[in-house]
Scaffold this active site. Sequence first.
Site, PDB file in Angstrom:
ATOM      1  N   GLU A 106       0.839  -1.195   0.000  1.00  0.00           N
ATOM      2  CA  GLU A 106       0.000   0.000   0.000  1.00  0.00           C
ATOM      3  C   GLU A 106       0.874   1.245   0.000  1.00  0.00           C
ATOM      4  O   GLU A 106       1.985   1.237   0.521  1.00  0.00           O
ATOM      5  CB  GLU A 106      -0.850   0.050   1.279  1.00  0.00           C
ATOM      6  CG  GLU A 106      -1.810  -1.112   1.419  1.00  0.00           C
ATOM      7  CD  GLU A 106      -2.485  -1.136   2.786  1.00  0.00           C
ATOM      8  OE1 GLU A 106      -3.162  -2.129   3.072  1.00  0.00           O
ATOM      9  OE2 GLU A 106      -2.329  -0.170   3.544  1.00  0.00           O
ATOM     10  N   CYS A 137       3.496   8.237   1.688  1.00  0.00           N
ATOM     11  CA  CYS A 137       3.996   7.174   2.551  1.00  0.00           C
ATOM     12  C   CYS A 137       4.158   5.928   1.675  1.00  0.00           C
ATOM     13  O   CYS A 137       3.179   5.469   1.076  1.00  0.00           O
ATOM     14  CB  CYS A 137       2.974   6.957   3.651  1.00  0.00           C
ATOM     15  SG  CYS A 137       3.404   5.650   4.776  1.00  0.00           S
ATOM     16  N   CYS A 156       6.093  -7.567   6.678  1.00  0.00           N
ATOM     17  CA  CYS A 156       7.209  -7.096   7.504  1.00  0.00           C
ATOM     18  C   CYS A 156       7.608  -8.223   8.431  1.00  0.00           C
ATOM     19  O   CYS A 156       6.757  -8.975   8.906  1.00  0.00           O
ATOM     20  CB  CYS A 156       6.782  -5.874   8.323  1.00  0.00           C
ATOM     21  SG  CYS A 156       8.123  -5.158   9.314  1.00  0.00           S
ATOM     22  N   CYS A 162       6.047  -6.536  15.328  1.00  0.00           N
ATOM     23  CA  CYS A 162       5.528  -5.665  16.397  1.00  0.00           C
ATOM     24  C   CYS A 162       4.037  -5.976  16.579  1.00  0.00           C
ATOM     25  O   CYS A 162       3.263  -5.903  15.621  1.00  0.00           O
ATOM     26  CB  CYS A 162       5.743  -4.197  16.045  1.00  0.00           C
ATOM     27  SG  CYS A 162       7.477  -3.799  15.713  1.00  0.00           S
ATOM     28  N   CYS A 166       1.051  -3.615  15.391  1.00  0.00           N
ATOM     29  CA  CYS A 166       1.072  -3.125  14.007  1.00  0.00           C
ATOM     30  C   CYS A 166       0.460  -4.180  13.088  1.00  0.00           C
ATOM     31  O   CYS A 166       0.822  -5.357  13.150  1.00  0.00           O
ATOM     32  CB  CYS A 166       2.512  -2.840  13.584  1.00  0.00           C
ATOM     33  SG  CYS A 166       2.690  -2.464  11.836  1.00  0.00           S
ATOM     34  N   CYS A 173      -0.480   4.702   6.181  1.00  0.00           N
ATOM     35  CA  CYS A 173       0.633   3.775   6.129  1.00  0.00           C
ATOM     36  C   CYS A 173       1.067   3.488   7.549  1.00  0.00           C
ATOM     37  O   CYS A 173       1.224   4.383   8.358  1.00  0.00           O
ATOM     38  CB  CYS A 173       1.753   4.394   5.355  1.00  0.00           C
ATOM     39  SG  CYS A 173       1.910   6.149   5.615  1.00  0.00           S
TER      40      CYS A 173
HETATM   41  N1  SAH Z   1       9.101  -0.495  10.117  1.00  0.00           N
HETATM   42  C1  SAH Z   1       9.257   0.928  10.239  1.00  0.00           C
HETATM   43  C2  SAH Z   1       8.330   1.748   9.377  1.00  0.00           C
HETATM   44  C3  SAH Z   1       6.902   1.331   9.222  1.00  0.00           C
HETATM   45  S1  SAH Z   1       5.664   1.779  10.354  1.00  0.00           S
HETATM   46  C4  SAH Z   1       9.110   1.335  11.668  1.00  0.00           C
HETATM   47  O1  SAH Z   1       8.641   0.551  12.470  1.00  0.00           O
HETATM   48  O2  SAH Z   1       9.491   2.442  12.007  1.00  0.00           O
HETATM   49  C5  SAH Z   1       5.703   3.490  10.624  1.00  0.00           C
HETATM   50  C6  SAH Z   1       5.318   3.851  12.048  1.00  0.00           C
HETATM   51  O3  SAH Z   1       3.939   3.471  12.335  1.00  0.00           O
HETATM   52  C7  SAH Z   1       6.161   3.149  13.097  1.00  0.00           C
HETATM   53  O4  SAH Z   1       6.564   4.069  14.077  1.00  0.00           O
HETATM   54  C8  SAH Z   1       5.205   2.150  13.661  1.00  0.00           C
HETATM   55  O5  SAH Z   1       5.571   1.759  14.944  1.00  0.00           O
HETATM   56  C9  SAH Z   1       3.895   2.911  13.619  1.00  0.00           C
HETATM   57  N2  SAH Z   1       2.705   2.080  13.785  1.00  0.00           N
HETATM   58  C10 SAH Z   1       2.532   0.806  13.409  1.00  0.00           C
HETATM   59  N3  SAH Z   1       1.316   0.352  13.768  1.00  0.00           N
HETATM   60  C11 SAH Z   1       0.696   1.372  14.386  1.00  0.00           C
HETATM   61  C12 SAH Z   1      -0.585   1.518  14.993  1.00  0.00           C
HETATM   62  N4  SAH Z   1      -1.441   0.511  15.032  1.00  0.00           N
HETATM   63  N5  SAH Z   1      -0.891   2.724  15.539  1.00  0.00           N
HETATM   64  C13 SAH Z   1      -0.003   3.754  15.516  1.00  0.00           C
HETATM   65  N6  SAH Z   1       1.220   3.661  14.960  1.00  0.00           N
HETATM   66  C14 SAH Z   1       1.577   2.495  14.404  1.00  0.00           C
END
Ligand code: SAH
Length: 399
Positions: A135, A148, A155, A159, A162, A389
């Site tokens: 996306e 974005c 991935c 986490c 996410c 994103c």
């Molecule tokens: N892998 C990289 C970039 C992708 S996500 C990273 O983790 O930094 C970009 C941002 O969105 C990251 O800070 C991630 O932790 C955050 N993110 C992911 N899921 C989320 C959610 N459900 N609510 C808020 N932020 C989120």
Amino acid sequence: MTARPASTAPPAPGATDLGVPAVRPSDQTAPMPLQMAPKRRGKPPKHFADLTSAERVASVEAMGEKPFRAKQLATHYFQHYTSDPEQMTDLPKATREALATTMFPPLIRPTRRLEADGGTTVKTLWHLFDDAKVESVLMRYPNRTTLCVSSQAGCGMACPFCATGQLGLTRNLTTAEILEQVRAAFRSLASGEIPGGPARLNNLVFMGMGEPLANPRAVIETVKTLVAPEPEGFGMSARNITVSTVGLVPAMLKLADLGIPVTLALSLHAPDDDLRSELVPINTRWSVDEALDAARHYFEVTGRRVSIEYALIKDMNDHGWRADLLGEKLNARGRGWVHVNPIPLNPTPGSIWTASDRAVEDEFVARLRGHGIPTTIRDTRGSDIDGACGQLAAEEDDE
Ligand code: SAH
């Protein structure tokens, strides 16, 4: 990013199936495994945007064409945002068909388009050559535009809060697969498709699907082409490009040495190792202190202020003492080198976690500011189209 889970079945170990709701790992399932490298899959075809300037010239020459054709193609691609031979009227008809077919194989195909904010936020779902899905989200503000992009399909960082983290890693994207997302955004802005009149793309954040620093080769080549002056590249400004990472320390150090001062964002989400290892499992490999030291090093080498991302999760990481501990850890490494972006959690479907209460959020921000740390709550544009994103929306401008 937020491919919406399609089922609630628990994952088979190592599965990359769509559709696992985010839960606290200790609640029921075993934690997702970390995946540093993707499984091997077929490679997408080589594309003009994968090549360096010298390679572009060599490729057209290999087709029996004059070297200046490379510049013509580059002008079409990076300045007119087209790979359609019909539009390349400065090339002889027979030549442009052959060149375009060879140099611009179709790599990404839009299969869904979601709009929010009166059409100024647009999320596109792309299918890649092997039907892997990614996306990208384009956001237009009164005075800037931000894209974005995804750097991986899925991935491997696992986490638990996410949505993409629950998918597992399908594969790395190639440079051209990332740049094609960018070209599409430039094109839709230039064509006036987004309300507000024709515009340029100003900002780019690697905050879509994937961990950009787990795909460093393609991401670095992408950055080089983003900042290369037109028509060699898109002519973007490095400071307006943000690479967001879970904290892959060796790759952060390499990025610092690249000599292209992009903005670095570190997804911290907790200032203590106990909690961070649960929220960002790679923390068991590189700790909070190691990730912060690498972020500080990035500032020292590049002069670019680092962003710390902190998704505020109710009763999980939003305690006042954690704001204080974060403030202390940041100040222990100097002043003026960092700012914090708390992000209200965008709950993934099926998740037991929710965003912090407003008052708690305000207190968290106030405590950080009390430590002298510039802190701005991140805008959550696009959350009504299943997040943007990474369920994030805009890169909050810190200038
Ligand atoms: N892998 C990289 C970039 C992708 S996500 C990273 O983790 O930094 C970009 C941002 O969105 C990251 O800070 C991630 O932790 C955050 N993110 C992911 N899921 C989320 C959610 N459900 N609510 C808020 N932020 C989120």
